[in-house]
Design an enzyme around this catalytic site. Structure first.
Site, PDB file in Angstrom:
ATOM      1  N   LYS A   1       0.802  -1.227   0.000  1.00 25.94           N
ATOM      2  CA  LYS A   1       0.000   0.000   0.000  1.00 25.94           C
ATOM      3  C   LYS A   1       0.836   1.279   0.000  1.00 25.94           C
ATOM      4  CE  LYS A   1      -4.402  -1.513   1.947  1.00 25.94           C
ATOM      5  NZ  LYS A   1      -5.397  -1.237   2.970  1.00 25.94           N
TER       6      LYS A   1
ATOM      7  N   ASP B   1     -10.518   3.219   1.893  1.00 24.86           N
ATOM      8  CA  ASP B   1     -10.800   2.530   3.165  1.00 24.86           C
ATOM      9  C   ASP B   1     -11.594   3.422   4.128  1.00 24.86           C
ATOM     10  OD1 ASP B   1      -9.612   0.083   2.566  1.00 24.86           O
ATOM     11  OD2 ASP B   1      -7.640   0.739   3.228  1.00 24.86           O
TER      12      ASP B   1
END
Ligand code: ATR
Length: 311
Positions: A94, A131
């Site tokens: 990420k 997210d």
């Protein structure tokens, strides 16, 4: 037979014969998106996203790519070269993908991680993070409005950064971050304070400050791995600290579906929500960014539910 003649032969065959010869409808026009991670074999994203493409009758497919860490730069560079429209990015890539992108959204920049890459029409790559927005969307789906609330977030790792960003963007009054390594909570609070000067951020130690922090919280969010399979006895809380009926307790852990934290919260009469919905919504938001269509969230949720009932 020339290639042209062969193609003609295919086009005159009956639909029934075609479906026997070609059991899927993947063809030269199929558009590809996917997932970069290492490993990726545990991911439920392919089923979720492909169920959504099927429901919308779109000739798109989502594939999971296990990308070894040293191949991340090449894999990212290959996205526009191969005509993919985007990928999700999961552990451990990420952060590693970020230097290889041309643009970052404010969410990706503040969270410091990318979970979604969008390939723009000109081939440029934008890193986003869905997210935090996925977490807020799932709160809304459970009729919880974070605006004006006081949040208590346990954990200060990657998922916590996204949740804290989402909460601040959604207009919470304050966020208190508790973490075993207090320095990380202090750092996260300071970073988010610079992005959201109107919001109050606090930090303290986990578990020492659970008792003192619990009373003030309207919304309690577990962003640690405590309670996750296989160590389901883990508890990101203090056993003797009771929840109130007006509190909302959200556990990002979704395996098991009913964690010890959620059991305690619901026994005390608090509203207890597990993390599977956040997983679904972060995927649905990414799906919408790639396709420009409204995601069939119910279909994606159903796919996730089926997989977890099977597990
Ligand atoms: P994620 O991306 O899921 O957030 P992470 O970045 O590794 O994962 O963060 C894990 C979080 O769980 C951290 O806040 C970690 O606390 P530390 O920063 O002190 O390591 C927390 N965590 C993990 N195991 C824990 C444990 N046994 N007790 C308390 N906190 C724990």
């Amino acid at each position: 037979m020339s290639e042209l003649e062969q193609n003609e032969a295919v086009s005159v065959s009956s639909e029934e014969a075609e479906s026997e010869v070609f059991p899927t409808d993947i063809n030269a026009a199929t558009t590809l998106v996917g997932l970069f991670g290492w490993p990726v074999t545990h991911s439920i994203s392919p089923q979720m996203h492909n169920a959504a493409f099927a429901a919308r009758q779109m000739n798109w497919r989502y594939l999971a790519f296990g990308v070894p860490p040293d191949r991340v730069p090449n894999a990212v560079a290959a996205l526009p070269a191969l005509g993919l429209r985007g990928v999700n990015v999961t552990v451990p890539h990420k952060q590693a993908v970020m230097p290889h992108l041309q643009h970052w959204t404010p969410a990706a920049e503040a969270i410091g991680a990318v979970n979604t890459i969008v390939v723009e029409e000109d081939g440029q790559l934008t890193g986003d993070n869905t997210d935090g927005a996925g977490f807020i969307a799932d709160l809304h789906a459970h009729n919880v409005e974070p605006e004006g609330k006081r949040a208590l977030v346990i954990g200060a790792g990657g998922s916590s950064r996204a949740v804290v960003f989402g909460l601040a963007e959604a207009g919470v009054d304050s966020v208190k971050i508790l973490n075993r390594t207090v320095a990380k909570a202090v750092d996260l609070a300071a970073t988010m304070q610079s992005y959201f000067p109107e919001t109050e951020f606090y930090s303290a130690a986990f578990p020492d400050d659970v008792t003192g922090s619990s009373q003030d919280a309207d919304l309690i969010v577990n962003c640690t791995s405590l309670g996750m399979e296989p160590r389901i006895e883990g508890l990101p809380w203090e056993e003797n600290v009771e929840f109130r009926e007006d509190q909302v307790v959200y556990d990002l852990v979704y395996n098991p579906v009913m964690t010890r934290l959620l059991q305690l919260a619901s026994t005390d009469g608090a509203k207890a929500i597990g993390g599977l919905g956040m997983l679904v919504y972060q995927g649905a938001i990414a799906w919408e960014k790639w396709t420009g269509e409204t995601a069939p969230v119910d279909v994606m949720q159903q796919a996730a539910n089926i997989i977890f009932e099977r597990r």
